[in-house]
Design a protein around this motif. Structure first.
Motif, PDB file in Angstrom:
ATOM      1  N   ARG A 185     134.886  -2.601  20.628  1.00 34.63           N
ATOM      2  CA  ARG A 185     134.809  -1.155  20.828  1.00 34.63           C
ATOM      3  C   ARG A 185     134.981  -0.784  22.297  1.00 34.63           C
ATOM      4  NH1 ARG A 185     128.336   0.314  20.412  1.00 34.63           N
ATOM      5  NH2 ARG A 185     127.763  -0.673  22.379  1.00 34.63           N
ATOM      6  N   ASP A 186     134.625  -1.715  23.207  1.00 34.82           N
ATOM      7  CA  ASP A 186     134.694  -1.428  24.645  1.00 34.82           C
ATOM      8  C   ASP A 186     136.000  -1.909  25.271  1.00 34.82           C
ATOM      9  OD1 ASP A 186     132.150  -0.269  24.662  1.00 34.82           O
ATOM     10  OD2 ASP A 186     131.169  -2.213  24.897  1.00 34.82           O
ATOM     11  N   LEU A 187     136.997  -2.174  24.442  1.00 37.39           N
ATOM     12  CA  LEU A 187     138.322  -2.554  24.946  1.00 37.39           C
ATOM     13  C   LEU A 187     139.014  -1.331  25.545  1.00 37.39           C
ATOM     14  CD1 LEU A 187     140.553  -4.801  25.027  1.00 37.39           C
ATOM     15  CD2 LEU A 187     141.363  -3.851  22.848  1.00 37.39           C
ATOM     16  N   ILE A 188     139.531  -1.462  26.774  1.00 36.26           N
ATOM     17  CA  ILE A 188     140.233  -0.357  27.416  1.00 36.26           C
ATOM     18  C   ILE A 188     141.660  -0.280  26.889  1.00 36.26           C
ATOM     19  CG2 ILE A 188     141.100   0.541  29.616  1.00 36.26           C
ATOM     20  CD1 ILE A 188     138.106   0.859  29.224  1.00 36.26           C
ATOM     21  N   VAL A 189     142.026   0.887  26.353  1.00 31.12           N
ATOM     22  CA  VAL A 189     143.332   1.080  25.719  1.00 31.12           C
ATOM     23  C   VAL A 189     143.884   2.464  26.064  1.00 31.12           C
ATOM     24  CG1 VAL A 189     142.718  -0.405  23.774  1.00 31.12           C
ATOM     25  CG2 VAL A 189     142.318   2.059  23.612  1.00 31.12           C
ATOM     26  N   ASP A 190     145.133   2.680  25.693  1.00 27.98           N
ATOM     27  CA  ASP A 190     145.735   4.011  25.710  1.00 27.98           C
ATOM     28  C   ASP A 190     145.754   4.521  24.278  1.00 27.98           C
ATOM     29  OD1 ASP A 190     146.215   3.779  28.435  1.00 27.98           O
ATOM     30  OD2 ASP A 190     148.280   3.100  28.182  1.00 27.98           O
ATOM     31  N   VAL A 191     145.025   5.595  24.005  1.00 26.78           N
ATOM     32  CA  VAL A 191     145.013   6.193  22.672  1.00 26.78           C
ATOM     33  C   VAL A 191     146.202   7.146  22.557  1.00 26.78           C
ATOM     34  CG1 VAL A 191     143.728   7.623  21.034  1.00 26.78           C
ATOM     35  CG2 VAL A 191     142.499   6.018  22.521  1.00 26.78           C
ATOM     36  N   PRO A 192     147.116   6.918  21.601  1.00 21.16           N
ATOM     37  CA  PRO A 192     148.311   7.763  21.500  1.00 21.16           C
ATOM     38  C   PRO A 192     148.021   9.139  20.920  1.00 21.16           C
ATOM     39  CG  PRO A 192     148.276   6.166  19.723  1.00 21.16           C
ATOM     40  CD  PRO A 192     147.103   5.839  20.608  1.00 21.16           C
ATOM     41  N   ASP A 193     148.988  10.028  21.008  1.00 18.63           N
ATOM     42  CA  ASP A 193     148.893  11.332  20.350  1.00 18.63           C
ATOM     43  C   ASP A 193     148.710  11.119  18.849  1.00 18.63           C
ATOM     44  OD1 ASP A 193     149.426  12.394  22.826  1.00 18.63           O
ATOM     45  OD2 ASP A 193     151.462  13.052  22.353  1.00 18.63           O
ATOM     46  N   CYS A 194     147.919  11.972  18.228  1.00 17.96           N
ATOM     47  CA  CYS A 194     147.729  11.897  16.784  1.00 17.96           C
ATOM     48  C   CYS A 194     147.361  13.290  16.288  1.00 17.96           C
ATOM     49  CB  CYS A 194     146.663  10.868  16.416  1.00 17.96           C
ATOM     50  SG  CYS A 194     145.029  11.221  17.125  1.00 17.96           S
ATOM     51  N   THR A 195     146.997  13.402  15.026  1.00 20.97           N
ATOM     52  CA  THR A 195     146.641  14.713  14.465  1.00 20.97           C
ATOM     53  C   THR A 195     145.244  14.669  13.868  1.00 20.97           C
ATOM     54  OG1 THR A 195     147.690  14.118  12.356  1.00 20.97           O
ATOM     55  CG2 THR A 195     149.028  15.329  13.954  1.00 20.97           C
ATOM     56  N   ASP A 196     144.589  15.840  13.841  1.00 17.18           N
ATOM     57  CA  ASP A 196     143.282  15.922  13.191  1.00 17.18           C
ATOM     58  C   ASP A 196     143.481  16.183  11.700  1.00 17.18           C
ATOM     59  OD1 ASP A 196     143.891  18.620  12.881  1.00 17.18           O
ATOM     60  OD2 ASP A 196     142.501  19.297  14.428  1.00 17.18           O
ATOM     61  N   LYS A 197     142.376  16.419  10.974  1.00 17.88           N
ATOM     62  CA  LYS A 197     142.465  16.568   9.525  1.00 17.88           C
ATOM     63  C   LYS A 197     143.252  17.806   9.101  1.00 17.88           C
ATOM     64  CE  LYS A 197     138.011  18.981   9.183  1.00 17.88           C
ATOM     65  NZ  LYS A 197     136.663  18.960   8.574  1.00 17.88           N
ATOM     66  N   ASP A 198     143.408  18.759  10.018  1.00 19.05           N
ATOM     67  CA  ASP A 198     144.166  19.978   9.706  1.00 19.05           C
ATOM     68  C   ASP A 198     145.608  19.905  10.172  1.00 19.05           C
ATOM     69  OD1 ASP A 198     141.899  21.252   8.566  1.00 19.05           O
ATOM     70  OD2 ASP A 198     141.174  21.745  10.588  1.00 19.05           O
ATOM     71  N   GLY A 199     146.015  18.752  10.714  1.00 21.33           N
ATOM     72  CA  GLY A 199     147.383  18.592  11.175  1.00 21.33           C
ATOM     73  C   GLY A 199     147.617  19.025  12.611  1.00 21.33           C
ATOM     74  N   LYS A 200     146.584  19.430  13.310  1.00 21.86           N
ATOM     75  CA  LYS A 200     146.717  19.853  14.706  1.00 21.86           C
ATOM     76  C   LYS A 200     146.873  18.617  15.600  1.00 21.86           C
ATOM     77  CE  LYS A 200     144.220  22.253  18.410  1.00 21.86           C
ATOM     78  NZ  LYS A 200     142.944  22.936  18.775  1.00 21.86           N
ATOM     79  N   VAL A 201     147.818  18.688  16.548  1.00 29.45           N
ATOM     80  CA  VAL A 201     148.088  17.558  17.428  1.00 29.45           C
ATOM     81  C   VAL A 201     146.966  17.394  18.451  1.00 29.45           C
ATOM     82  CG1 VAL A 201     149.649  16.614  19.180  1.00 29.45           C
ATOM     83  CG2 VAL A 201     150.579  17.776  17.168  1.00 29.45           C
ATOM     84  N   ILE A 202     146.487  16.165  18.573  1.00 29.31           N
ATOM     85  CA  ILE A 202     145.471  15.811  19.565  1.00 29.31           C
ATOM     86  C   ILE A 202     146.147  14.965  20.633  1.00 29.31           C
ATOM     87  CG2 ILE A 202     143.250  14.690  19.971  1.00 29.31           C
ATOM     88  CD1 ILE A 202     142.721  14.959  16.944  1.00 29.31           C
ATOM     89  N   ALA A 203     146.110  15.428  21.859  1.00 28.86           N
ATOM     90  CA  ALA A 203     146.774  14.718  22.947  1.00 28.86           C
ATOM     91  C   ALA A 203     146.134  13.347  23.161  1.00 28.86           C
ATOM     92  CB  ALA A 203     146.721  15.529  24.233  1.00 28.86           C
ATOM     93  N   GLY A 204     146.971  12.342  23.455  1.00 30.33           N
ATOM     94  CA  GLY A 204     146.474  11.011  23.728  1.00 30.33           C
ATOM     95  C   GLY A 204     145.759  10.934  25.069  1.00 30.33           C
ATOM     96  N   THR A 205     145.008   9.862  25.264  1.00 33.80           N
ATOM     97  CA  THR A 205     144.301   9.647  26.524  1.00 33.80           C
ATOM     98  C   THR A 205     144.558   8.227  27.001  1.00 33.80           C
ATOM     99  OG1 THR A 205     142.302   9.128  25.244  1.00 33.80           O
ATOM    100  CG2 THR A 205     142.481  11.344  26.150  1.00 33.80           C
ATOM    101  N   SER A 206     144.612   8.049  28.313  1.00 38.43           N
ATOM    102  CA  SER A 206     144.927   6.745  28.894  1.00 38.43           C
ATOM    103  C   SER A 206     143.679   6.076  29.459  1.00 38.43           C
ATOM    104  CB  SER A 206     145.975   6.902  30.005  1.00 38.43           C
ATOM    105  OG  SER A 206     147.170   7.447  29.493  1.00 38.43           O
ATOM    106  N   GLN A 207     143.665   4.743  29.328  1.00 33.80           N
ATOM    107  CA  GLN A 207     142.622   3.914  29.914  1.00 33.80           C
ATOM    108  C   GLN A 207     141.213   4.380  29.529  1.00 33.80           C
ATOM    109  OE1 GLN A 207     143.447   0.896  31.954  1.00 33.80           O
ATOM    110  NE2 GLN A 207     145.015   1.464  30.449  1.00 33.80           N
ATOM    111  N   VAL A 208     140.979   4.388  28.221  1.00 32.10           N
ATOM    112  CA  VAL A 208     139.676   4.764  27.674  1.00 32.10           C
ATOM    113  C   VAL A 208     139.214   3.677  26.712  1.00 32.10           C
ATOM    114  CG1 VAL A 208     140.008   7.254  27.912  1.00 32.10           C
ATOM    115  CG2 VAL A 208     140.790   6.088  25.826  1.00 32.10           C
ATOM    116  N   ARG A 209     137.942   3.724  26.323  1.00 28.89           N
ATOM    117  CA  ARG A 209     137.428   2.756  25.361  1.00 28.89           C
ATOM    118  C   ARG A 209     138.087   2.930  23.996  1.00 28.89           C
ATOM    119  NH1 ARG A 209     132.749   3.180  28.668  1.00 28.89           N
ATOM    120  NH2 ARG A 209     131.564   1.193  28.801  1.00 28.89           N
TER     121      ARG A 209
END
Length: 554
Positions: A185-209
């Motif tokens: 869980r504490d691995l540092i990664v880049d989380v890509p863009d994705c969508t929430d349950k309603d289809g709204k785009v969630i911007a990705g974040t860099s260098q986070v757990r």
């Protein structure tokens, strides 16, 4: 009320007492009493449609809730006010527990009851179906949300439900082996863009757990699936989530899970108290064993992962034991606990589909189910070490082994004789092979790279590079019957497996001459690297365990 007590008739008949062995199938089937009295198992919910009828229901409502409209073809997810609460990885509910569903759904009404227990969420990142003929990857997720009776003392009080525990389960195509890859869980990664349950785009974040790939900013399991692919290059086909309460109910349903500790344990944080050696844990004590971090190793998450792997391997053995699989009452309890615990995607969102998953996994010998952790290093950017990064020297070979369906244990590979025969026979000289190359991989310039290598290093001078084709997972080599000798030579040069050989057709090259067709797939690793992943050597992974052995926690 406990699982066996639900739906009992007034005469206190246990549902388990009405399971009868069918000699034709070898399975236990539920025989309902045809009298006018109350059924011994839960019947259809009030207001539910009869068989063959459908009702409209909203996407995020749980099917077992009475008189709620539903959307045709979709299962209802559990409403928030009835959420089971905190989630945790559970090997049995995530995989092996569904073996019981093959025998625990004999009666139609009881089948519908169990089916209605499931929570199903439409997930664009997941496949819409499950194939029994291919390798498959299931991402098993556990969150650290604290809701749920008795779970107040665990996890982060203010957590929105992060990806606290994560295992990517890969089951080989030939069912000889499986690999369960833990992702810290504490691995540092880049989380890509994705969508929430309603289809709204969630911007990705860099260098986070890694754990922020779920819950944070309303991220869904689909976001976690995309993050796994970004980190490992492995595409999850489906996901499963189970809750803390499932640990308690399932461990109790099998009569306890055997665990081993190398020293006496008295953990004031988790309230875990065990003597040195082997003990049987269930209920609250089983949950404490999984959650404790202060009694083993360096008191960190990586050591807790090892403890969880030991527990899950032991539970797998208990689940597949004859004592469990021949007990109707245990099967009933397990079926109730497993289905109540689960949140899954639409591709495996019915009891029948989960049964198919379980029966495919049941084919894998426990000795060939490997538990490994993603190779990592301490984060070099930190003075006080709190997170980790991927070990680029060791992790890629583990990821590639899983992608190429390579077992981490010694297995006897099953081969289809018809396919294998395609590699046997005479081979042309390399200079006689006439081939047109196309790039269907994700690597830019792969066809040109291969062309240069074939012409300059291997003497395949009658070769042409003709650009891109739609992306495909596996490399293929198509040829007409009179070109089989050319195809065998090229397969030998490139290390192609028999499954890549596609007899039947060819095409004419730019000179009007017949040419075999080579389309590079996503399994292409580079010119000169054999594409037959099955021939690759399995990497040695530190801390690797198998489901048939017990390693005492230290």
């Amino acid at each position: 009320m406990d699982a066996q007590g639900r739906g009992r008739a007034d005469n206190n008949v246990d549902p388990a007492d009405q399971w009868v062995l069918n000699p034709q199938t070898g399975d236990y089937e539920l025989r309902l009493t045809p009298s006018g009295g109350q059924s011994a198992v839960p019947g259809p919910r009030r207001g539910a449609p009869r068989r063959g009828q459908q009702q409209e229901v909203p996407a995020q409502r749980r099917r077992r809730e009475p008189q709620q409209p539903a959307q045709t073809g979709r299962r209802r997810s559990k409403p928030k006010k009835k959420a089971k609460g905190k989630k945790i990885l559970l090997w049995s509910a995530g995989s092996l527990a569904f073996v019981v569903l093959a025998t625990a759904a004999g009666g139609y009404f009881y089948y519908e009851h169990l089916n209605g227990n499931l929570t199903v969420t439409d997930t664009p990142e997941a496949k819409n179906s499950f194939s029994k003929d291919e390798a498959f990857n299931i991402l098993i997720i556990g969150t650290d949300k604290r809701t749920g009776k008795g779970n107040e003392g665990y996890g982060d009080k203010g957590s929105v439900g992060h990806a606290d525990t994560n295992i990517l389960l890969h089951v080989s195509k030939d069912r000889t082996n499986a690999t369960a890859l833990s992702i810290p869980r504490d691995l540092i990664v880049d989380v890509p863009d994705c969508t929430d349950k309603d289809g709204k785009v969630i911007a990705g974040t860099s260098q986070v757990r890694f754990n922020t790939s779920l819950g944070q900013d309303n991220r869904t399991p689909g976001c976690t699936m995309k993050t796994v692919k970004a980190v490992t290059g492995i595409t999850p086909d489906h996901f499963m989530m189970v809750d803390f309460n499932a640990v308690k109910t399932l461990s109790s349903a099998v009569g306890g899970v055997d665990v081993c500790v190398a020293k006496d344990v008295d953990d004031k944080e988790s309230h875990l108290k065990l003597p040195k050696g082997t003990s049987s844990v269930e209920g609250e004590q089983a949950l404490a064993f999984l959650r404790t971090r202060h009694s083993f190793g360096n008191q960190g998450d990586l050591d807790r992962i090892k403890v969880q792997q030991q527990f899950l391997g032991s539970l797998a053995r208990k689940m597949s034991s004859s004592d469990t699989l021949t007990s109707p009452s245990k099967l009933t309890s397990l079926a109730e606990a497993a289905t109540n615990a689960l949140s899954v995607d639409q591709g495996i969102g019915t009891l029948n589909k989960l049964k198919d998953v379980a029966l495919e996994l049941k084919k894998v010998p426990p000795k060939n189910i490997s538990f490994v952790t993603t190779p990592v290093l301490d984060n070099p950017a930190e003075k006080v070490k709190a997170t980790v990064v991927v070990n680029e020297a060791k992790a890629p070979e583990v990821f590639n082994a899983i992608k190429n369906d390579v077992s981490l244990t010694e297995t006897k590979k099953k081969k289809k004789s018809a396919e294998s025969a395609r590699l046997k026979g005479t081979k042309s000289e390399a200079s006689e092979v006439r081939v047109d190359l196309y790039n269907g991989s994700l690597k830019t310039g792969a066809a040109q790279e291969t062309l240069t290598w074939l012409q300059n290093n291997e003497g395949v001078t009658k070769s042409s590079q003709l650009g891109n084709k739609p992306t495909q997972k596996k490399t293929t080599l198509e040829y007409s019957p009179d070109q089989a000798d050319q195809a065998r030579r090229l397969a030998d040069i490139m290390g192609l497996p028999a499954s890549a050989m596609k007899p039947g057709k060819s095409e004419k090259n730019d000179q009007g001459l017949p040419a075999i067709i080579l389309v590079l797939g996503q399994d292409f690793q580079g010119a000169g690297t054999p594409i037959d992943g099955a021939s690759a050597k399995a990497p040695k992974v530190d801390g690797q365990q198998t489901a048939d052995k017990t390693v005492c926690a230290q």
